[in-house]
Design a protein around this motif. Structure first.
Motif, PDB file in Angstrom:
ATOM      1  N   GLN A   1      -8.138 -14.839  -7.073  1.00 43.51           N
ATOM      2  CA  GLN A   1      -8.000 -13.742  -8.034  1.00 43.51           C
ATOM      3  C   GLN A   1      -8.429 -12.428  -7.401  1.00 43.51           C
ATOM      4  O   GLN A   1      -7.787 -11.374  -7.611  1.00 43.51           O
ATOM      5  N   ALA A   2      -9.519 -12.494  -6.623  1.00 43.51           N
ATOM      6  CA  ALA A   2      -9.985 -11.266  -5.962  1.00 43.51           C
ATOM      7  C   ALA A   2      -8.952 -10.768  -4.957  1.00 43.51           C
ATOM      8  O   ALA A   2      -8.697  -9.562  -4.842  1.00 43.51           O
ATOM      9  N   MET A   3      -8.333 -11.700  -4.261  1.00 45.46           N
ATOM     10  CA  MET A   3      -7.317 -11.287  -3.285  1.00 45.46           C
ATOM     11  C   MET A   3      -6.088 -10.714  -3.993  1.00 45.46           C
ATOM     12  O   MET A   3      -5.484  -9.731  -3.536  1.00 45.46           O
ATOM     13  N   ASP A   4      -5.713 -11.316  -5.108  1.00 43.63           N
ATOM     14  CA  ASP A   4      -4.585 -10.765  -5.888  1.00 43.63           C
ATOM     15  C   ASP A   4      -4.894  -9.351  -6.361  1.00 43.63           C
ATOM     16  O   ASP A   4      -4.034  -8.451  -6.319  1.00 43.63           O
ATOM     17  N   LYS A   5      -6.102  -9.167  -6.825  1.00 41.87           N
ATOM     18  CA  LYS A   5      -6.491  -7.839  -7.307  1.00 41.87           C
ATOM     19  C   LYS A   5      -6.446  -6.819  -6.175  1.00 41.87           C
ATOM     20  O   LYS A   5      -5.966  -5.680  -6.342  1.00 41.87           O
ATOM     21  N   SER A   6      -6.954  -7.250  -5.034  1.00 45.26           N
ATOM     22  CA  SER A   6      -6.917  -6.350  -3.891  1.00 45.26           C
ATOM     23  C   SER A   6      -5.480  -6.004  -3.500  1.00 45.26           C
ATOM     24  O   SER A   6      -5.163  -4.858  -3.168  1.00 45.26           O
ATOM     25  N   LEU A   7      -4.624  -7.009  -3.601  1.00 44.11           N
ATOM     26  CA  LEU A   7      -3.215  -6.771  -3.265  1.00 44.11           C
ATOM     27  C   LEU A   7      -2.577  -5.789  -4.251  1.00 44.11           C
ATOM     28  O   LEU A   7      -1.835  -4.874  -3.855  1.00 44.11           O
ATOM     29  N   GLU A   8      -2.860  -5.957  -5.513  1.00 42.60           N
ATOM     30  CA  GLU A   8      -2.313  -5.046  -6.518  1.00 42.60           C
ATOM     31  C   GLU A   8      -2.826  -3.627  -6.312  1.00 42.60           C
ATOM     32  O   GLU A   8      -2.087  -2.650  -6.464  1.00 42.60           O
ATOM     33  N   GLN A   9      -4.089  -3.504  -5.979  1.00 38.44           N
ATOM     34  CA  GLN A   9      -4.642  -2.171  -5.740  1.00 38.44           C
ATOM     35  C   GLN A   9      -3.957  -1.510  -4.544  1.00 38.44           C
ATOM     36  O   GLN A   9      -3.647  -0.319  -4.565  1.00 38.44           O
ATOM     37  N   THR A  10      -3.769  -2.315  -3.534  1.00 36.55           N
ATOM     38  CA  THR A  10      -3.088  -1.757  -2.356  1.00 36.55           C
ATOM     39  C   THR A  10      -1.694  -1.273  -2.711  1.00 36.55           C
ATOM     40  O   THR A  10      -1.252  -0.210  -2.284  1.00 36.55           O
ATOM     41  N   LYS A  11      -1.010  -2.053  -3.519  1.00 30.14           N
ATOM     42  CA  LYS A  11       0.340  -1.663  -3.919  1.00 30.14           C
ATOM     43  C   LYS A  11       0.321  -0.405  -4.787  1.00 30.14           C
ATOM     44  O   LYS A  11       1.154   0.505  -4.642  1.00 30.14           O
ATOM     45  N   ALA A  12      -0.628  -0.365  -5.691  1.00 25.38           N
ATOM     46  CA  ALA A  12      -0.695   0.788  -6.590  1.00 25.38           C
ATOM     47  C   ALA A  12      -1.090   2.058  -5.865  1.00 25.38           C
ATOM     48  O   ALA A  12      -0.636   3.159  -6.215  1.00 25.38           O
ATOM     49  N   GLN A  13      -1.930   1.928  -4.884  1.00 28.74           N
ATOM     50  CA  GLN A  13      -2.423   3.114  -4.193  1.00 28.74           C
ATOM     51  C   GLN A  13      -1.548   3.495  -3.005  1.00 28.74           C
ATOM     52  O   GLN A  13      -1.908   4.394  -2.242  1.00 28.74           O
ATOM     53  N   ALA A  14      -0.454   2.766  -2.848  1.00 29.09           N
ATOM     54  CA  ALA A  14       0.430   3.095  -1.726  1.00 29.09           C
ATOM     55  C   ALA A  14       1.030   4.473  -1.947  1.00 29.09           C
ATOM     56  O   ALA A  14       1.627   4.748  -2.986  1.00 29.09           O
ATOM     57  N   THR A  15       0.833   5.336  -1.021  1.00 29.28           N
ATOM     58  CA  THR A  15       1.383   6.693  -1.104  1.00 29.28           C
ATOM     59  C   THR A  15       2.341   6.910   0.048  1.00 29.28           C
ATOM     60  O   THR A  15       2.207   6.315   1.118  1.00 29.28           O
ATOM     61  N   SER A  16       3.270   7.769  -0.253  1.00 24.21           N
ATOM     62  CA  SER A  16       4.293   7.995   0.754  1.00 24.21           C
ATOM     63  C   SER A  16       3.803   8.873   1.894  1.00 24.21           C
ATOM     64  O   SER A  16       4.356   8.835   2.988  1.00 24.21           O
ATOM     65  N   ASP A  17       2.776   9.674   1.610  1.00 21.54           N
ATOM     66  CA  ASP A  17       2.361  10.602   2.650  1.00 21.54           C
ATOM     67  C   ASP A  17       1.532   9.924   3.727  1.00 21.54           C
ATOM     68  O   ASP A  17       1.357  10.485   4.806  1.00 21.54           O
ATOM     69  N   ASP A  18       0.958   8.769   3.439  1.00 23.59           N
ATOM     70  CA  ASP A  18       0.176   8.086   4.465  1.00 23.59           C
ATOM     71  C   ASP A  18       0.429   6.584   4.380  1.00 23.59           C
ATOM     72  O   ASP A  18      -0.402   5.809   3.897  1.00 23.59           O
ATOM     73  N   PRO A  19       1.593   6.130   4.809  1.00 22.07           N
ATOM     74  CA  PRO A  19       1.904   4.701   4.698  1.00 22.07           C
ATOM     75  C   PRO A  19       1.090   3.850   5.665  1.00 22.07           C
ATOM     76  O   PRO A  19       0.986   2.634   5.475  1.00 22.07           O
ATOM     77  N   ALA A  20       0.493   4.474   6.692  1.00 21.59           N
ATOM     78  CA  ALA A  20      -0.256   3.684   7.666  1.00 21.59           C
ATOM     79  C   ALA A  20      -1.446   2.998   7.009  1.00 21.59           C
ATOM     80  O   ALA A  20      -1.750   1.830   7.312  1.00 21.59           O
ATOM     81  N   LYS A  21      -2.081   3.691   6.096  1.00 19.35           N
ATOM     82  CA  LYS A  21      -3.230   3.093   5.420  1.00 19.35           C
ATOM     83  C   LYS A  21      -2.804   1.872   4.630  1.00 19.35           C
ATOM     84  O   LYS A  21      -3.469   0.838   4.637  1.00 19.35           O
ATOM     85  N   THR A  22      -1.714   2.000   3.945  1.00 19.12           N
ATOM     86  CA  THR A  22      -1.231   0.876   3.147  1.00 19.12           C
ATOM     87  C   THR A  22      -0.875  -0.304   4.031  1.00 19.12           C
ATOM     88  O   THR A  22      -1.255  -1.451   3.750  1.00 19.12           O
TER      89      THR A  22
END
Lengths: 379, 567
Positions: B275-296
């Protein structure tokens, strides 16, 4: 003449128009009876007469130009004289001349110059084949036509009233002719084309007319009646919109004007003069009077415009090469101009009537046109 | 007739509503007729005669005497006609102006939304926007709707324009006069008193004004659709990077989510961890920004590595458990087979070894521990198993091993374990008939002390060779080590490395992509530091996955910008 109706007064009563209209229609009936198959020409000639304008008839020999003018003189009960224009005709032969004349018997050596009036001193002057006379002789008519007077040796003499010049010219056999100058042409109010008669008309002529002689009119118009017609003519109302339409028409005959058509821009060198606008207004009034109406409509202007304008347009050489006549140019101008000047955008137009199409005939007092109320039914 | 006329209006593209009142008027007329409002001049209607007849009168006076209604005044016709023209001119101008306004409005919406995307990078700009929005009392996106306030102004302007360009009454009179062949009477009516000629004006009828509205309306609708599309377009479409990045993230996120689900199903990770890994994955997806895709991408890579590491660990455990359980299963079968020929001491020692191996396997495999609970477990603990229990234990151990192999297979299918590892494990688990050989070895043991050696010899360790399978394996002995002191080695020069040849080379340029192989090139040789596969040296080039392309391009683009600035 008083024109109170033009300044917000009242239109003349239908009763006041009835007598002149009856007289005019009587003249038309007589002309139609004497000369078969030309009712429209008779109507236009009468338009010219009522407008006190001069008429130039153009047609081939033998189509009835002279007969028409003679018949008109008889019906109108006016003095009629005919001058056959030839190249050696002199102005004095038309206008008249001063001759040395003795005062009488018993007086010694008492002689004086007396004026011998020419044929122009008449009501209707038939200038037959006017284009065969020299320009000098043709110009002798200028003052008579415009001022209705003759000046000789510093003395001006009024011509009889009314005075009309009805000239004829032959469009063929141009050898040895002198085309009328523009100033002379402009003084003719109407130029009418006299076409050959149709087969049916010819059959009627040769069946009913012995040696082609026209019958005498059964009814003539008195000078009082004619004066009444002229008086009524002055009271025919010319609406401002119609006057504007006439002005636009005349202005549009000049090339490079806003409403000039393509043909005018291409083929016309000079357009019609202001005299044409005046003539068109008068002719329109006469046309309305003949129709029995107290006001001039657009249809009156359209009816008389070709006859008024066709001899006033000076065409260029290109028109002669392309065989484009002034009548075709005027017809295109009339067809293309919006008489009301509505000036709607290009994607808007006025359609047919939403309820009850009116009849095509304008109202007329003589006909007793009635207003119809439909009470149901299957209309 | 009304339906036919309405259908004709629709087919011609005219306004069908202009005909809407016709049936109403017809109904009112019929009612009036039936109620006797129109009376016939001749009095009562004869039986069988036509119900209605036409009555002609000359003027209003005569019409009034006949009991007929008053004719509509021409001025009323003129007013209605001007009203129609006015309405159409106003609508036409409104369509044109509104369409003209919608185009820059839509463009402005697109531009401002794009500018806001860049402006919100700076906290100051975002804060200013928030302050402005708070002051305005509405979200700052709402002010994009403000141009809609111009629509009433356009209506007013269109009305004024139409009024200014409306044909004058005199012109309309002239038009109606010409259309109705009134001979100038209608025009004269506006300038003079018609007197007894007024009765003729009843002939005036009202023409309709046609406006070909299709083009204007289509243009207006298209412009309105453009504005709507500018508002409704998702924010991510305003940046090409965002569009491309999010697509790749979606695919990768789905893959990682599947892997997490697999780990959870195989009980490799506890549900809380999953569940924690799923949450982390969702956060990563939600916080994905186009200006800095390297972080994502970095975050996703990290998560993927965690998952892969856990899968690798689990695979190793499963492999070891499978081997242990297979070995214990073989021992159980072997004891069952050799129990008759073994001494009681040897049998007891073998039982102890079996018990030890089973308990070790059960300690690693919860499923196995669950399976051997109860009477069988007690027997294992006491190291006293009946032949029946030995058979059951062998079967349980085989099932447990098969379950571990299944887990490995699932991991391999998810791409977390290589196919080679799976095949090696399957080969090791199913290798030969270990139980029979071990039974022979056990039967051959006379002393209890030899049991352990016999069992170890079947453990897959070296020493089990020789013809006929040989005897028990001999343990390697590590003793009597040789002394390397004072020993001199012969020095042998190595062949020169290919890198040495690069000393005399000169750099002609740096290629941006992989070097292309020429067909007529020679054999493999040291190609320098970048591709030293065939020679000495190391290949420092790291293969880049497609998902790294954005980051690499951004890296080089920053370098280019820096260079351009320096220039």
């Amino acid at each position: 003449m008083a024109k109170s109706s033009q300044t917000g007064g009242a239109l003349m009563d239908a009763a006041a128009m009835a007598q002149p209209v009856r007289a005019i229609r009587s003249v038309l009936e007589q002309l139609d009876a004497m000369l078969l198959g030309r009712p429209q020409l008779h109507r236009m000639v009468l338009v010219g007469i009522l407008s006190r304008g001069h008429i130039l008839l153009e047609g081939l020999p033998g189509v009835g130009k002279t007969a028409l003018i003679k018949a008109l003189g008889e019906v109108l009960n006016l003095q009629f004289k005919r001058v056959q224009f030839t190249p050696d005709l002199m102005p004095s032969d038309i206008l008249g001349a001063h001759i040395l004349e003795s005062r009488g018997v018993g007086t010694d050596g008492a002689r004086q110059m007396t004026f011998q009036p020419g044929p122009v001193f008449t009501n209707i002057l038939l200038a037959d084949e006017i284009n065969r006379a020299s320009p000098k002789t043709q110009s002798a008519l200028l003052e008579a036509m415009q001022e209705q007077s003759v000046t000789l040796l510093g003395q001006t003499r009024e011509l009889p009233s009314p005075f009309f010049v009805l000239a004829s010219q032959n469009p063929i056999e141009l050898e040895g002719t002198y085309p009328l100058p523009e100033a002379q042409l402009d003084r003719f109010m109407l130029k009418l084309q006299v076409d050959a008669a149709s087969t049916d008309v010819l059959e009627r002529i040769i069946s009913t007319r012995r040696r082609g002689q026209t019958p005498s009119p059964s009814q003539t118009v008195s000078s009082e009646q004619l004066d009444g017609c002229f008086s009524v003519m002055d009271r025919i109302f010319l609406p401002a919109a119609v006057a504007k339409y006439i002005s636009r028409l005349v202005a549009a005959t000049h090339p490079a004007t806003p409403e000039a058509t393509d043909k005018i821009n291409t083929y016309v060198t000079y357009g019609a003069s202001p005299r044409a606008a005046i003539a068109m207004a008068e002719a329109s009034r006469a046309h309305a009077l003949i129709a029995g109406r107290p006001s001039v409509g657009f249809e009156d202007v359209k009816a008389v415009a070709p006859a008024v304008l066709n001899h006033r347009l000076i065409l260029n050489y290109k028109a002669r090469v392309d065989q484009v006549g002034s009548l075709a140019i005027v017809a295109e101008l009339l067809a293309g101009m919006d008489e009301a000047g509505l000036d709607l955008p290009s994607d808007m137009s006025v359609l047919a009537f939403t309820s009850g199409a009116p009849s095509a005939d304008p109202p007329s007092s003589a006909g007793g046109a009635a207003r119809g109320y439909e009470k149901g039914g299957n209309a | 007739l009304w339906l036919k006329k309405t259908a004709r209006h629709i087919v011609r593209g005219e306004n069908p509503w202009s005909n809407a009142l016709t049936p109403v008027a017809a109904a009112v007329t019929l009612l009036c007729m039936e109620s006797g409002a129109f009376r016939e001049r001749s009095g009562s209607r004869r039986r069988g005669a036509p119900k209605f007849s036409a009555v002609f009168v000359k003027d209003d006076k005569e019409a009034a005497q006949a009991g007929l209604p008053r004719a509509i005044a021409p001025s009323e016709h003129i007013r209605v006609f001007r009203g129609r023209v006015m309405a159409r001119l106003c609508a036409r101008r409104f369509c044109a102006l509104a369409a003209l306004m919608c185009v820059p409005w839509g463009v402005a919406v697109l531009v401002i939304r794009q500018l806001l995307l860049f402006a919100w990078r700076w906290d100051a700009a975002r804060a200013a926007g928030d302050v402005w929005a708070a002051a305005a009392g509405a979200p700052y996106e709402k002010f994009l709707l403000w141009p809609a306030l111009l629509l009433p102004a356009i209506v007013v302007f269109s009305w004024m324009w139409a009024k200014r360009h409306l044909p004058t009454e005199a012109v309309v009179r002239a038009l109606l006069d010409a259309r109705c062949s009134m001979g100038g009477l209608l025009m004269a009516d506006g300038e003079a008193d018609l007197g007894d000629w007024r009765g003729h004006l009843a002939r005036v009828s009202l023409p309709d004004v046609r406006w070909r509205w299709h083009r204007g309306l289509v243009i207006l609708l298209a412009a309105g659709a453009f504005v709507a599309a500018a508002f409704l377009m998702p924010q991510r479409y305003f940046n090409g990077l965002a569009r491309a990045g999010n697509r790749s993230i979606d695919r990768q996120v789905a893959q990682l989510a599947g892997q997490i689900e697999l780990l959870k199903d195989e009980k490799i990770i506890p549900p809380e961890k999953a569940q924690a890994m799923d949450k982390s994955l969702e956060q990563t997806k939600a916080q994905a920004t186009s200006d800095d895709p390297a972080k994502t991408l970095e975050a996703l890579d990290h998560l993927g590595q965690n998952i892969a590491q856990r899968a690798q660990d689990a695979a190793q455990d499963a492999q070891q458990d499978a081997l242990k359980e297979d070995k214990a299963s073989d021992l159980a079968e072997a004891i069952e087979k050799a129990s008759q020929s073994m001494s009681s001491d040897a049998l007891g020692e073998a039982m102890k070894e079996l018990s030890k191996m089973t308990q070790e396997a059960a300690a690693q495999d919860a499923a196995l521990a669950q399976a051997i609970k109860g009477e069988l477990g007690d027997a294992i603990d006491q190291a006293k198993l009946t032949p029946q229990q030995l058979g059951d234990l062998a079967k349980v151990l085989k099932d447990a091993g098969a379950a571990n192999l299944d887990e490995l297979q699932h991991l391999a299918q998810a791409g977390l374990v290589s196919e080679e590892s799976l095949q090696a494990c399957q080969a090791a688990a199913g290798e030969g008939d270990g139980a029979d050989a071990l039974a022979q070895a056990l039967a051959a043991c006379e002393n209890a002390g030899d049991i352990a050696a016999a069992i170890d010899s079947d453990s897959g360790l070296p020493g089990r060779g020789g013809p006929g399978g040989g005897g028990p394996a001999a343990a390697l002995t590590w003793k009597d080590a040789s002394n390397a002191d004072n020993v001199t080695f012969k020095e042998t020069p190595l062949s020169p490395s290919a890198i040495a040849s690069m000393k005399d080379s000169m750099r002609l340029g740096t290629s941006a992509g992989d070097p292309t192989k020429k067909d007529n090139a020679g054999g493999a040789s040291a190609g320098g530091a970048l591709n030293a596969a065939g020679g000495a040296g190391a290949a420092y080039k790291q293969a880049l996955l497609p998902r790294h392309r954005q980051a690499v391009e951004q890296y080089f683009s920053r370098e280019k910008k820096t260079e351009s600035k320096q220039e």
